[in-house]
Design a protein around this motif. Structure first.
Motif, short mmCIF file in Angstrom:
data_model
loop_
_atom_site.label_atom_id
_atom_site.label_comp_id
_atom_site.label_asym_id
_atom_site.label_seq_id
_atom_site.Cartn_x
_atom_site.Cartn_y
_atom_site.Cartn_z
N ALA A 53 -30.26 -29.50 15.67
CA ALA A 53 -29.27 -28.43 15.53
C ALA A 53 -29.42 -27.72 14.18
N THR A 54 -28.93 -26.51 14.14
CA THR A 54 -29.02 -25.65 12.97
C THR A 54 -27.69 -24.96 12.75
N ILE A 55 -27.17 -24.98 11.56
CA ILE A 55 -26.00 -24.15 11.26
C ILE A 55 -26.52 -22.72 11.06
N MET A 60 -24.59 -14.26 10.33
CA MET A 60 -24.43 -14.35 11.80
C MET A 60 -23.03 -14.82 12.15
N HIS A 61 -22.51 -15.77 11.37
CA HIS A 61 -21.13 -16.21 11.61
C HIS A 61 -20.17 -15.05 11.39
N ALA A 62 -20.43 -14.25 10.35
CA ALA A 62 -19.57 -13.10 10.08
C ALA A 62 -19.63 -12.10 11.24
N VAL A 81 -18.64 -23.19 21.85
CA VAL A 81 -19.66 -23.99 22.53
C VAL A 81 -20.83 -24.25 21.58
N GLY A 82 -21.19 -25.52 21.40
CA GLY A 82 -22.25 -25.88 20.46
C GLY A 82 -21.70 -25.82 19.05
N CYS A 83 -20.65 -26.63 18.83
CA CYS A 83 -19.91 -26.51 17.55
C CYS A 83 -20.70 -27.03 16.36
N GLY A 84 -21.72 -27.88 16.60
CA GLY A 84 -22.62 -28.31 15.52
C GLY A 84 -21.91 -28.85 14.30
N SER A 85 -22.03 -28.13 13.19
CA SER A 85 -21.44 -28.57 11.93
C SER A 85 -19.92 -28.49 11.91
N GLY A 86 -19.35 -27.69 12.81
CA GLY A 86 -17.89 -27.48 12.81
C GLY A 86 -17.44 -26.34 11.92
N ILE A 105 -16.91 -27.77 21.33
CA ILE A 105 -17.60 -28.71 22.24
C ILE A 105 -19.07 -28.79 21.86
N ASP A 106 -19.59 -30.02 21.87
CA ASP A 106 -21.03 -30.23 21.65
C ASP A 106 -21.46 -31.38 22.55
N HIS A 107 -22.76 -31.38 22.90
CA HIS A 107 -23.22 -32.42 23.84
C HIS A 107 -23.87 -33.60 23.12
N GLY A 137 -19.35 -32.86 25.50
CA GLY A 137 -19.61 -32.42 26.87
C GLY A 137 -20.67 -31.35 26.93
N ASP A 138 -21.08 -31.02 28.15
CA ASP A 138 -22.07 -29.97 28.36
C ASP A 138 -21.35 -28.61 28.34
N GLY A 139 -21.55 -27.89 27.25
CA GLY A 139 -20.86 -26.62 27.05
C GLY A 139 -21.24 -25.54 28.05
N ARG A 140 -22.34 -25.73 28.80
CA ARG A 140 -22.71 -24.73 29.81
C ARG A 140 -21.65 -24.70 30.91
N LEU A 210 -29.50 -23.60 24.33
CA LEU A 210 -28.41 -24.28 25.02
C LEU A 210 -29.10 -25.07 26.12
N THR A 211 -29.13 -26.41 25.99
CA THR A 211 -30.06 -27.19 26.81
C THR A 211 -29.45 -28.53 27.20
N ASP A 212 -30.33 -29.45 27.67
CA ASP A 212 -29.90 -30.82 27.98
C ASP A 212 -29.99 -31.64 26.70
N LYS A 215 -33.40 -33.34 26.10
CA LYS A 215 -34.44 -32.38 25.69
C LYS A 215 -34.29 -32.04 24.23
N GLN A 216 -33.06 -31.80 23.80
CA GLN A 216 -32.81 -31.41 22.40
C GLN A 216 -33.23 -32.53 21.44
N LEU A 217 -32.91 -33.79 21.80
CA LEU A 217 -33.19 -34.90 20.90
C LEU A 217 -34.70 -35.19 20.86
N1 SAH Z 1 -22.15 -23.11 15.62
C1 SAH Z 1 -22.97 -24.21 15.15
C2 SAH Z 1 -24.34 -24.09 15.77
C3 SAH Z 1 -25.09 -25.35 15.81
S1 SAH Z 1 -26.71 -25.20 16.56
C4 SAH Z 1 -23.04 -24.16 13.65
O1 SAH Z 1 -23.16 -23.06 13.11
O2 SAH Z 1 -23.03 -25.22 13.00
C5 SAH Z 1 -26.38 -25.18 18.28
C6 SAH Z 1 -25.53 -26.31 18.78
O3 SAH Z 1 -25.46 -26.21 20.19
C7 SAH Z 1 -26.06 -27.69 18.46
O4 SAH Z 1 -25.06 -28.41 17.79
C8 SAH Z 1 -26.39 -28.29 19.82
O5 SAH Z 1 -26.16 -29.69 19.87
C9 SAH Z 1 -25.44 -27.52 20.71
N2 SAH Z 1 -25.80 -27.47 22.12
C10 SAH Z 1 -27.01 -27.16 22.68
N3 SAH Z 1 -26.96 -27.26 24.03
C11 SAH Z 1 -25.67 -27.62 24.33
C12 SAH Z 1 -25.00 -27.89 25.57
N4 SAH Z 1 -25.61 -27.81 26.76
N5 SAH Z 1 -23.69 -28.23 25.51
C13 SAH Z 1 -23.04 -28.34 24.31
N6 SAH Z 1 -23.63 -28.11 23.12
C14 SAH Z 1 -24.94 -27.75 23.13
#
Ligand code: SAH
Length: 219
Positions: A53-55, A60-62, A81-86, A105-107, A137-140, A210-212, A215-217
């Motif tokens: 994952a990447t913050i 981009m956040h702005a 969706v994909g909250c990563g760092s929070g 939510i993050d998977h 959970g799966d954010g998709r 946005l994946t499984d 796969k990501q790990l």
């Molecule tokens: N908004 C975050 C972005 C983190 S990178 C930040 O700025 O810190 C993208 C994130 O999406 C990762 O944390 C990754 O684990 C998550 N992600 C990828 N596929 C996902 C899925 N299917 N469901 C939920 N989260 C997912």
């Protein structure tokens, strides 16, 4: 350019003309990026946060917060969706105020824990009041338990527009989502008062997919 603290970072973004609204600027001032990133947090660039994952970069956040701002009014409900760092989850929570709610939510379980620990370290009241909740959970598939949402931010690139997210959006509501694999674009998906859905491409970007989880790990 790197700043020595969070307000320096936000001031640099302001000088670069990134902000349209003071609300977004203030939200980013109230969340210390240094509590979410270990290395060089006050530079306008993306950083690795582990587990593939990447913050995102602060600009981009702005852009995301500016784009979603009409749907981040006090009391509104948001899915990140994909909250990563929070980090962005906390900014979104700042914008919707004490009556609002943001579900991150993050998977990846370790990232759900990282986001929780980071927000606890930076803005514990957001978790204690349940203005922010983090779920695994799966954010998709969105998070139907808390739907519908005024807006949905997606922090990873979807291969195709996820219909479940569109279904979980209020009328009116908005989704900010990167879509594509080799070349990706941010799409603004709007649902109007009558439930009509329109899609608009805003800019080219590069996000992790946005994946499984497996796969990501594997990388
Ligand atoms: N908004 C975050 C972005 C983190 S990178 C930040 O700025 O810190 C993208 C994130 O999406 C990762 O944390 C990754 O684990 C998550 N992600 C990828 N596929 C996902 C899925 N299917 N469901 C939920 N989260 C997912």
């Amino acid at each position: 350019m790197t700043a020595s603290n969070n307000s320096g970072l936000v001031n640099n973004l302001k000088k670069a003309g990134i902000f349209q609204s003071e609300r977004v600027e203030n939200a980013m001032k109230s969340v210390d990026r240094g509590k979410y990133v270990n290395y060089d947090p006050y530079r306008d660039s993306p950083q690795q946060i582990g587990y593939g994952a990447t913050i995102s970069a602060p600009h981009m956040h702005a852009h995301a917060l500016e784009n979603l701002a009409p749907f981040l009014q006090p009391g509104m409900k948001v899915l990140d969706v994909g909250c990563g760092s929070g980090y962005l989850t906390a900014c979104l929570a700042e914008m919707v105020g004490p009556e609002g709610k943001v579900v991150g939510i993050d998977h990846i379980p370790q990232l759900v824990k990282l986001a929780t620990d980071n927000v606890m370290n930076d803005r514990p009241e957001l978790l204690e009041s349940k203005r922010v909740i983090f779920v695994l959970g799966d954010g998709r598939k969105g998070y139907p338990e808390e739907a519908p949402y005024d807006c949905i931010h997606v922090g990873a690139a979807a291969e195709k527009m996820p219909q479940d997210l569109i279904d979980q959006l209020k009328s009116p509501g908005r989704i900010f989502i990167p879509v594509g694999s080799n070349s990706q674009y941010i799409y603004q998906i709007d649902k109007d008062n009558d439930g009509n859905v329109t899609k608009k491409s805003l800019m080219g970007v590069m996000y992790v997919p946005l994946t499984d989880a497996q796969k990501q790990l594997r990388g």
